[in-house]
Design a protein around this motif. Structure first.
Motif, PDB file in Angstrom:
ATOM      1  N   ALA A  28       0.832  -1.209   0.000  1.00 28.27           N
ATOM      2  CA  ALA A  28       0.000   0.000   0.000  1.00 28.27           C
ATOM      3  C   ALA A  28       0.865   1.257   0.000  1.00 28.27           C
ATOM      4  CB  ALA A  28      -0.932  -0.006   1.216  1.00 28.27           C
ATOM      5  N   HIS A  29       1.946   1.242   0.771  1.00 28.39           N
ATOM      6  CA  HIS A  29       2.836   2.400   0.824  1.00 28.39           C
ATOM      7  C   HIS A  29       3.536   2.616  -0.524  1.00 28.39           C
ATOM      8  CE1 HIS A  29       5.666   5.331   2.305  1.00 28.39           C
ATOM      9  NE2 HIS A  29       6.679   4.571   1.942  1.00 28.39           N
ATOM     10  N   ARG A  30       3.986   1.539  -1.115  1.00 28.66           N
ATOM     11  CA  ARG A  30       4.764   1.635  -2.357  1.00 28.66           C
ATOM     12  C   ARG A  30       3.917   1.977  -3.577  1.00 28.66           C
ATOM     13  NH1 ARG A  30       7.993   2.284  -6.020  1.00 28.66           N
ATOM     14  NH2 ARG A  30       9.480   0.794  -6.828  1.00 28.66           N
ATOM     15  N   PHE A  31       2.715   1.386  -3.657  1.00 30.72           N
ATOM     16  CA  PHE A  31       1.940   1.508  -4.887  1.00 30.72           C
ATOM     17  C   PHE A  31       0.633   2.277  -4.757  1.00 30.72           C
ATOM     18  CE2 PHE A  31       4.471  -2.374  -5.473  1.00 30.72           C
ATOM     19  CZ  PHE A  31       5.131  -2.052  -6.637  1.00 30.72           C
ATOM     20  N   ALA A  32       0.187   2.554  -3.517  1.00 26.49           N
ATOM     21  CA  ALA A  32      -1.114   3.198  -3.373  1.00 26.49           C
ATOM     22  C   ALA A  32      -1.074   4.434  -2.476  1.00 26.49           C
ATOM     23  CB  ALA A  32      -2.134   2.195  -2.833  1.00 26.49           C
ATOM     24  N   GLY A  33       0.115   4.940  -2.217  1.00 29.23           N
ATOM     25  CA  GLY A  33       0.225   6.158  -1.416  1.00 29.23           C
ATOM     26  C   GLY A  33      -0.160   5.970   0.033  1.00 29.23           C
ATOM     27  N   GLY A  34      -0.079   4.746   0.525  1.00 33.67           N
ATOM     28  CA  GLY A  34      -0.408   4.467   1.922  1.00 33.67           C
ATOM     29  C   GLY A  34       0.636   5.039   2.862  1.00 33.67           C
ATOM     30  N   PRO A  35       0.330   5.023   4.156  1.00 35.29           N
ATOM     31  CA  PRO A  35       1.288   5.560   5.126  1.00 35.29           C
ATOM     32  C   PRO A  35       2.542   4.691   5.216  1.00 35.29           C
ATOM     33  CG  PRO A  35      -0.517   4.467   6.250  1.00 35.29           C
ATOM     34  CD  PRO A  35      -0.865   4.492   4.794  1.00 35.29           C
ATOM     35  N   GLU A  36       3.572   5.277   5.766  1.00 35.80           N
ATOM     36  CA  GLU A  36       4.829   4.555   5.993  1.00 35.80           C
ATOM     37  C   GLU A  36       4.540   3.323   6.852  1.00 35.80           C
ATOM     38  OE1 GLU A  36       9.035   4.191   5.779  1.00 35.80           O
ATOM     39  OE2 GLU A  36       7.907   5.865   4.960  1.00 35.80           O
ATOM     40  N   PRO A  37       5.003   2.150   6.457  1.00 30.65           N
ATOM     41  CA  PRO A  37       4.746   0.947   7.258  1.00 30.65           C
ATOM     42  C   PRO A  37       5.383   1.043   8.634  1.00 30.65           C
ATOM     43  CG  PRO A  37       5.579   0.352   5.077  1.00 30.65           C
ATOM     44  CD  PRO A  37       5.727   1.836   5.224  1.00 30.65           C
ATOM     45  N   TRP A  38       4.744   0.386   9.595  1.00 31.25           N
ATOM     46  CA  TRP A  38       5.248   0.350  10.962  1.00 31.25           C
ATOM     47  C   TRP A  38       6.572  -0.396  10.995  1.00 31.25           C
ATOM     48  CZ3 TRP A  38       6.440  -3.608  14.342  1.00 31.25           C
ATOM     49  CH2 TRP A  38       6.641  -3.231  15.673  1.00 31.25           C
ATOM     50  N   LYS A  39       7.483   0.095  11.797  1.00 27.66           N
ATOM     51  CA  LYS A  39       8.767  -0.575  11.983  1.00 27.66           C
ATOM     52  C   LYS A  39       8.925  -0.891  13.462  1.00 27.66           C
ATOM     53  CE  LYS A  39      11.089   1.732   8.176  1.00 27.66           C
ATOM     54  NZ  LYS A  39      12.104   2.676   7.770  1.00 27.66           N
ATOM     55  N   PRO A  40       9.588  -1.988  13.783  1.00 22.85           N
ATOM     56  CA  PRO A  40       9.800  -2.280  15.201  1.00 22.85           C
ATOM     57  C   PRO A  40      10.696  -1.224  15.826  1.00 22.85           C
ATOM     58  CG  PRO A  40      10.944  -3.888  13.820  1.00 22.85           C
ATOM     59  CD  PRO A  40      10.150  -3.007  12.908  1.00 22.85           C
ATOM     60  N   PRO A  41      10.587  -1.047  17.132  1.00 19.49           N
ATOM     61  CA  PRO A  41      11.443  -0.064  17.801  1.00 19.49           C
ATOM     62  C   PRO A  41      12.916  -0.362  17.530  1.00 19.49           C
ATOM     63  CG  PRO A  41       9.812  -0.954  19.323  1.00 19.49           C
ATOM     64  CD  PRO A  41       9.722  -1.753  18.065  1.00 19.49           C
ATOM     65  N   ALA A  42      13.695   0.702  17.396  1.00 20.58           N
ATOM     66  CA  ALA A  42      15.113   0.532  17.062  1.00 20.58           C
ATOM     67  C   ALA A  42      15.940   0.085  18.255  1.00 20.58           C
ATOM     68  CB  ALA A  42      15.673   1.836  16.509  1.00 20.58           C
ATOM     69  N   GLY A  43      15.529   0.432  19.440  1.00 21.45           N
ATOM     70  CA  GLY A  43      16.325   0.082  20.614  1.00 21.45           C
ATOM     71  C   GLY A  43      15.558   0.311  21.894  1.00 21.45           C
ATOM     72  N   GLY A  44      16.306   0.290  22.978  1.00 18.68           N
ATOM     73  CA  GLY A  44      15.715   0.503  24.284  1.00 18.68           C
ATOM     74  C   GLY A  44      14.859  -0.678  24.724  1.00 18.68           C
ATOM     75  N   MET A  45      14.125  -0.479  25.806  1.00 23.93           N
ATOM     76  CA  MET A  45      13.280  -1.543  26.339  1.00 23.93           C
ATOM     77  C   MET A  45      12.090  -1.816  25.425  1.00 23.93           C
ATOM     78  SD  MET A  45      15.011  -2.771  28.638  1.00 23.93           S
ATOM     79  CE  MET A  45      13.911  -4.045  29.160  1.00 23.93           C
TER      80      MET A  45
END
Length: 196
Positions: free
Chosen positions: A91-108
């Protein structure tokens, strides 16, 4: 035969998923897309039926039957997540959808995320064991199902290996990129009050 069914189901998973997303976002055919995406979990039913038919037909269990159970368990636990991930990316790449969720980069937050993945792996291994026990029960001949027990005994190794990630993120949390540590004596920004 069972290995060919596993490979066919894996290929079918990605083909149905890809066609479902193409028909939804590029061709705007929502009903066809829904039908194709509903077909994805039906492949698991095909694999389960093939395993039962193979064993009931007199086959002696081997690692391929264990792999079929592991594949089914993975699909049950992670299949919906995989479809959601692919949907968000497409959806993000081809339909202008929102940026896909990414897992937290660090921390707890990352440690909690990794523990969640690990618990899902434990659940998938438990489901695989349940499927293998059910298959052994259906066959009812321990001499033909000994390999299923061996496969079940190998699953705890996967759980232990997967434990490395959540434990490492818990004991040695990686700093998130947006976490900025300031020395305690650093002056506050204008208009900001410092808490002690």
């Amino acid at each position: 035969m069972i290995l060919a069914v596993i490979i066919g189901c894996e290929i079918g998973f990605w083909v149905l998923l890809g066609l479902g997303l193409v028909t939804r976002y590029l061709w705007r055919m929502r009903r066809l897309s829904t039908a194709l995406l509903i077909g994805v979990p039906l492949l698991d039913v095909v694999l389960l039926a093939a395993s039962v038919i193979d064993m009931r037909g007199g086959a002696t269990a081997d690692w391929r039957h264990g792999l079929a159970a592991a594949y089914l368990a993975y699909s049950i636990v992670f299949g919906h997540r995989t479809v959601k991930w692919a949907d968000a990316k497409f959806a993000h790449r081809f339909a202008g959808g929102p940026e896909p969720w990414k897992p937290p980069a660090g921390g707890m937050a990352r440690a909690r995320y990794e523990w969640g993945i690990w618990f899902r792996i434990v659940l998938a291994c438990g489901i695989a064991c349940g499927l293998l026990l059910g298959l052994a029960w259906i066959v009812g001949d321990p001499s033909r199902t000994a390999a299923l027990n061996d496969f079940m005994l190998s699953l705890p190794r996967i759980i232990l290996i997967a434990l490395i990630w959540p434990v490492s993120y818990t004991l040695f949390p990686k700093k998130a990129k947006n976490e900025r540590r300031e020395p305690a004596d650093a002056p506050a920004e204008p208009g900001e009050s410092r808490r002690v």
